[in-house]
Design an enzyme around this catalytic site. Structure first.
Site, PDB file in Angstrom:
ATOM      1  N   ARG A   1       0.872  -1.257  -0.034  1.00 44.68           N
ATOM      2  CA  ARG A   1      -0.024  -0.076   0.064  1.00 44.68           C
ATOM      3  C   ARG A   1       0.952   1.167  -0.247  1.00 44.68           C
ATOM      4  O   ARG A   1       0.583   2.138  -0.643  1.00 44.68           O
ATOM      5  CB  ARG A   1      -0.869   0.008   1.287  1.00 44.68           C
ATOM      6  CG  ARG A   1      -1.904   1.171   1.117  1.00 44.68           C
ATOM      7  CD  ARG A   1      -3.092   0.616   2.116  1.00 44.68           C
ATOM      8  NE  ARG A   1      -4.193   1.836   2.002  1.00 44.68           N
ATOM      9  CZ  ARG A   1      -4.574   2.716   3.141  1.00 44.68           C
ATOM     10  NH1 ARG A   1      -3.781   2.495   4.393  1.00 44.68           N
ATOM     11  NH2 ARG A   1      -5.301   3.662   3.016  1.00 44.68           N
TER      12      ARG A   1
ATOM     13  N   HIS B   1       0.787   4.113  -3.039  1.00 43.84           N
ATOM     14  CA  HIS B   1       0.435   5.358  -2.466  1.00 43.84           C
ATOM     15  C   HIS B   1       1.575   6.483  -2.903  1.00 43.84           C
ATOM     16  O   HIS B   1       1.385   7.603  -3.293  1.00 43.84           O
ATOM     17  CB  HIS B   1      -0.004   5.584  -1.087  1.00 43.84           C
ATOM     18  CG  HIS B   1      -1.154   4.939  -0.860  1.00 43.84           C
ATOM     19  ND1 HIS B   1      -1.989   5.691   0.037  1.00 43.84           N
ATOM     20  CD2 HIS B   1      -1.971   3.898  -1.193  1.00 43.84           C
ATOM     21  CE1 HIS B   1      -3.337   5.033   0.164  1.00 43.84           C
ATOM     22  NE2 HIS B   1      -3.428   4.068  -0.593  1.00 43.84           N
TER      23      HIS B   1
ATOM     24  N   ASN C   1      -3.992   8.618   3.256  1.00 45.21           N
ATOM     25  CA  ASN C   1      -2.582   8.302   3.651  1.00 45.21           C
ATOM     26  C   ASN C   1      -2.526   8.117   5.239  1.00 45.21           C
ATOM     27  O   ASN C   1      -1.529   7.642   5.822  1.00 45.21           O
ATOM     28  CB  ASN C   1      -1.412   9.181   3.485  1.00 45.21           C
ATOM     29  CG  ASN C   1      -1.227   9.144   1.951  1.00 45.21           C
ATOM     30  OD1 ASN C   1      -1.621   7.934   1.191  1.00 45.21           O
ATOM     31  ND2 ASN C   1      -0.695   9.975   1.178  1.00 45.21           N
TER      32      ASN C   1
ATOM     33  N   HIS D   1      -4.532  -7.054  -3.109  1.00 45.41           N
ATOM     34  CA  HIS D   1      -5.420  -7.288  -2.138  1.00 45.41           C
ATOM     35  C   HIS D   1      -5.539  -8.800  -1.637  1.00 45.41           C
ATOM     36  O   HIS D   1      -6.288  -8.956  -0.471  1.00 45.41           O
ATOM     37  CB  HIS D   1      -6.949  -6.897  -2.728  1.00 45.41           C
ATOM     38  CG  HIS D   1      -6.994  -5.326  -2.878  1.00 45.41           C
ATOM     39  ND1 HIS D   1      -8.285  -4.935  -3.389  1.00 45.41           N
ATOM     40  CD2 HIS D   1      -6.098  -4.403  -2.610  1.00 45.41           C
ATOM     41  CE1 HIS D   1      -7.912  -3.489  -3.391  1.00 45.41           C
ATOM     42  NE2 HIS D   1      -6.780  -3.110  -2.933  1.00 45.41           N
TER      43      HIS D   1
END
Length: 319
Positions: free
Chosen positions: A58, A62, A90, A186
């Site tokens: 993640r 990001h 975030n 995921h």
């Protein structure tokens, strides 16, 4: 941890011009043990936190989708200015202490040689591999960015349609296939109830009834100390990087809207079916897509800097 079989993924692709300054083994002379130092830090953390691969995946995503893969997400806010960490998407990003640990060890061995951007990329690769995913060669040589602005954080969210998600990825020169593949991350992720509550508070024909009941139980246990519980996005093997996520969404067991729509939308369902049926295909494509994402708008050469501390920009030199 059980010994994992190494899968080396070789691939050919047309790479952006900036990649001319990235190469596998970039630190071979300047910091020969760089990659092993990062891997050791990841291995130590993984022994006590099986969820760290999801956190690093993640963080990497990001970071790369805002200003490119330049470690701008690592900068701390201060009294004078806010950083990307303050942006809503975030606020739940974590794993920063692992990056700090790796950076501290690297600075002790080879000061001002290894960028924080490369640490994120390498650490994510190693976390994927140590969780059963593929091992892939990572071109390095990224430089760290000089800007971290929360107003620039505009990331694709879990309520997007497949078409909308594709547009967001294409803006970063990523294809539809890349988008579906990367959402396969995921397989080791979790989601807060607030991201899928609308799918379980009323009948949703696209969700398995048993899963909906399970999720209502999880979310119904919210409390003052845990007002927004989390649920695994992969109901099969939530700590392993594998193709189970795609099998699950094929059975209407996708938790978030975008996940389930991957299996339902004509644009993406053929790719989903292919990954569900062929674990090797997913491993190969996942490695390729991760390398491709890691090359988004990289800073190379004399651009940016090599931070001494990943949380703060280097002091500016006076001319």
């Amino acid at each position: 941890m059980m010994r994992l079989k190494v899968t080396f993924v070789l691939f050919l692709s047309i790479l952006p011009l900036a990649l001319a300054n990235l190469r596998v083994g970039f630190y071979r002379r300047s910091c020969p043990n760089a990659e092993s130092i990062v891997r050791a830090a990841v291995r130590r953390r993984l022994t006590r936190d099986k969820s760290i691969p999801a956190a690093l995946l993640r963080m990497h995503f990001h970071d790369c989708f805002v200003r490119g893969c330049d470690a701008s997400i690592l900068i701390d806010s201060n009294r004078k200015s806010s950083s990307e960490k303050d942006a809503g998407p975030n606020l739940t990003v974590r794993g920063f202490e692992l990056i700090d640990e790796a950076k501290k060890a690297l600075e002790a061995t080879c000061p001002s040689k290894v960028s924080c951007a490369d640490i994120i990329t390498l650490a994510t690769r190693d976390a994927v591999f140590l969780s059963g995913g593929p091992f892939y060669f990572v071109p390095t040589g990224r430089r760290d960015g000089l800007v971290s602005d929360p107003d620039e954080v505009n990331l694709p969210g879990p309520t997007l349609t497949v078409s909308e998600a594709v547009q967001a990825f294409r803006a970063k020169n990523m294809s539809m296939d890349d988008m579906v593949t990367l959402l396969g991350a995921h397989t080791v992720g979790v989601a807060h109830c607030s991201f899928f509550l609308d799918r379980i508070t009323r009948p949703d024909p696209t969700m398995d009834r048993g899963l909906a009941a399970k999720l209502r139980s999880i979310c119904g246990a919210a409390s003052g100390s845990n007002p927004d519980p989390t649920a695994f996005l992969d109901q099969g093997t939530p700590f392993a990087v594998d193709n189970q996520f795609f099998k699950q969404i094929g059975l209407k067991r996708g938790v978030m809207k975008i996940d389930q729509e991957l299996a339902n939308d004509p644009l993406s369902r053929r790719i989903v079916s292919g990954f569900a049926a062929n674990a090797t295909l997913f491993r190969t494509r996942f490695a390729q897509a991760m390398v491709k994402m890691g090359n988004i708008q990289v800073l190379v050469g004399n651009a940016g800097e090599i931070r001494k501390n990943c949380r703060v920009f280097n002091p500016r030199r006076r001319i």
